[in-house]
Design a protein around this motif. Structure first.
Motif, PDB file in Angstrom:
ATOM      1  N   LYS A   1      25.699   0.824  12.267  1.00 39.50           N
ATOM      2  CA  LYS A   1      24.261   0.887  12.019  1.00 39.50           C
ATOM      3  C   LYS A   1      23.667  -0.521  11.979  1.00 39.50           C
ATOM      4  O   LYS A   1      23.965  -1.314  11.092  1.00 39.50           O
ATOM      5  N   THR A   2      22.833  -0.827  12.957  1.00 43.41           N
ATOM      6  CA  THR A   2      22.165  -2.126  13.065  1.00 43.41           C
ATOM      7  C   THR A   2      21.110  -2.037  14.154  1.00 43.41           C
ATOM      8  O   THR A   2      21.172  -1.158  15.015  1.00 43.41           O
ATOM      9  N   ASN A   3      20.128  -2.940  14.102  1.00 41.58           N
ATOM     10  CA  ASN A   3      19.164  -3.031  15.200  1.00 41.58           C
ATOM     11  C   ASN A   3      19.234  -4.401  15.873  1.00 41.58           C
ATOM     12  O   ASN A   3      18.288  -4.845  16.504  1.00 41.58           O
ATOM     13  N   GLN A   4      20.385  -5.054  15.772  1.00 39.96           N
ATOM     14  CA  GLN A   4      20.605  -6.368  16.361  1.00 39.96           C
ATOM     15  C   GLN A   4      21.597  -6.264  17.523  1.00 39.96           C
ATOM     16  O   GLN A   4      22.558  -5.501  17.450  1.00 39.96           O
ATOM     17  N   ILE A   5      21.368  -7.063  18.582  1.00 46.02           N
ATOM     18  CA  ILE A   5      22.307  -7.118  19.691  1.00 46.02           C
ATOM     19  C   ILE A   5      22.342  -8.550  20.237  1.00 46.02           C
ATOM     20  O   ILE A   5      21.345  -9.278  20.170  1.00 46.02           O
ATOM     21  N   ASN A   6      23.491  -8.954  20.753  1.00 45.83           N
ATOM     22  CA  ASN A   6      23.693 -10.301  21.269  1.00 45.83           C
ATOM     23  C   ASN A   6      22.730 -10.588  22.426  1.00 45.83           C
ATOM     24  O   ASN A   6      22.541  -9.754  23.307  1.00 45.83           O
ATOM     25  N   VAL A   7      22.136 -11.782  22.451  1.00 49.50           N
ATOM     26  CA  VAL A   7      21.169 -12.132  23.501  1.00 49.50           C
ATOM     27  C   VAL A   7      21.833 -12.267  24.871  1.00 49.50           C
ATOM     28  O   VAL A   7      21.133 -12.317  25.886  1.00 49.50           O
ATOM     29  N   SER A   8      23.166 -12.294  24.927  1.00 52.98           N
ATOM     30  CA  SER A   8      23.855 -12.362  26.219  1.00 52.98           C
ATOM     31  C   SER A   8      24.121 -10.976  26.812  1.00 52.98           C
ATOM     32  O   SER A   8      24.788 -10.867  27.841  1.00 52.98           O
ATOM     33  N   ASP A   9      23.571  -9.943  26.166  1.00 48.21           N
ATOM     34  CA  ASP A   9      23.775  -8.579  26.693  1.00 48.21           C
ATOM     35  C   ASP A   9      23.160  -8.454  28.087  1.00 48.21           C
ATOM     36  O   ASP A   9      22.028  -8.885  28.324  1.00 48.21           O
ATOM     37  N   ARG A  10      23.878  -7.838  29.002  1.00 50.04           N
ATOM     38  CA  ARG A  10      23.431  -7.739  30.393  1.00 50.04           C
ATOM     39  C   ARG A  10      22.264  -6.759  30.553  1.00 50.04           C
ATOM     40  O   ARG A  10      21.506  -6.855  31.522  1.00 50.04           O
ATOM     41  N   GLY A  11      22.114  -5.844  29.623  1.00 53.45           N
ATOM     42  CA  GLY A  11      20.949  -4.972  29.668  1.00 53.45           C
ATOM     43  C   GLY A  11      19.671  -5.753  29.448  1.00 53.45           C
ATOM     44  O   GLY A  11      18.654  -5.527  30.126  1.00 53.45           O
ATOM     45  N   LEU A  12      19.710  -6.702  28.517  1.00 54.85           N
ATOM     46  CA  LEU A  12      18.561  -7.558  28.259  1.00 54.85           C
ATOM     47  C   LEU A  12      18.322  -8.534  29.408  1.00 54.85           C
ATOM     48  O   LEU A  12      17.192  -8.729  29.854  1.00 54.85           O
ATOM     49  N   ALA A  13      19.403  -9.135  29.910  1.00 53.29           N
ATOM     50  CA  ALA A  13      19.270 -10.182  30.921  1.00 53.29           C
ATOM     51  C   ALA A  13      18.889  -9.643  32.293  1.00 53.29           C
ATOM     52  O   ALA A  13      18.092 -10.248  33.015  1.00 53.29           O
TER      53      ALA A  13
END
Length: 268
Positions: free
Chosen positions: A10-22
């Motif tokens: 349970k969290t709403n944080q994700i690594n900024v290197s995630d390929r979905g974001l990039a």
């Protein structure tokens, strides 16, 4: 948002290197939680598996995905559940070399209240000036790159700011063929035959669309111009949250919502 987890924590944080974001390198599905469970859960998981296979996204534990959906849904009588699967974390650049494998995000949010109004009263459909690109490699998949839909939504909001009062927009591709609406698939009835757009070049093949294709006795999958809608006896939009809803007006043509419901009921 009512609930969010990343990789089953349970969290709403994700690594900024995630390929979905990039890069939009991932897929998603959205469904209706009703009485503590996701409707058509197997279909949603199958869709995610198919989409991940098409994009060669690996490293997803599907049993854990199903268990997280079940656990997350249990406390909600009516809500919206969204599952996002990305290709994981990686370094700079398009290559997936060294990527960590799929990241799984499960979110639950409020159910759109206006959908219930549409279900009862029908909706008003306008025409988007935006044209969807042609990409057979990605057609049908609900991938994370939804910039076209963002632009269409902006157009819809501008229509309402200009007092045009439309609920949804039908969208065509670069060949001027009907594809879908901003957030839903489209069917229309003429005589005793249903029609729905061919999605081999663009668009999203929704789960509700697939169920309608199985339930209705005669559906022609076609490449048609918008002029066909003006000659229809009834028009319907569908998605997993909305269900199947009749259009009460398209451009200058007005439909009888109750008659549209009856016509659909005769064939189901």
């Amino acid at each position: 948002m009512l609930y969010c987890s990343v990789n089953f924590t349970k969290t709403n944080q994700i690594n900024v290197s995630d390929r979905g974001l990039a890069f939009g390198d991932g897929v998603f599905t959205t469904g209706k939680v009703l009485n503590g469970g996701l409707e058509y859960i197997s279909e949603h998981i199958n869709r995610l598996q198919h989409s991940c296979s098409k994009l060669a996204i690996t490293g997803v534990n599907w049993q854990d995905v199903e268990e997280e959906i079940i656990t997350a849904s249990a406390n909600y009588a009516l809500a919206t559940l969204k599952v996002i699967i990305t290709a994981g974390h990686s370094g700079r650049g398009y290559s997936r070399t060294g990527a960590t494998g799929g990241n799984v995000i499960v979110c639950i949010s409020e159910f759109p209240q206006h959908y219930q109004t549409w279900q009862q009263q029908g909706l008003t459909l306008g025409l988007s000036s935006f044209k969807l690109g042609l990409n057979p490699a990605l057609a049908g998949i609900k991938h994370l790159n939804r910039l076209e839909q963002v632009l269409i939504r902006q157009e819809l909001e501008q229509c309402n700011a200009d007092l045009q009062e439309v609920d949804e927009l039908v969208v065509c591709d670069l060949n001027e063929n009907i594809v879908e609406c901003n957030t839903a698939n489209i069917f229309w009835l003429k005589g005793r035959v249903f029609y729905t757009p061919n999605l081999q070049l663009s668009g999203v093949a929704g789960l509700c669309r697939a169920r309608l294709l199985s339930a209705l006795p005669a559906v022609n999958i076609v490449s048609s111009k918008v002029s066909e809608l003006a000659q229809a006896d009834a028009i319907y939009l569908c998605n997993s949250l909305l269900g199947v809803v009749p259009v009460k007006q398209f451009m200058d043509k007005v439909f009888n919502v109750e008659e549209s419901k009856k016509l659909l009921g005769k064939f189901q």
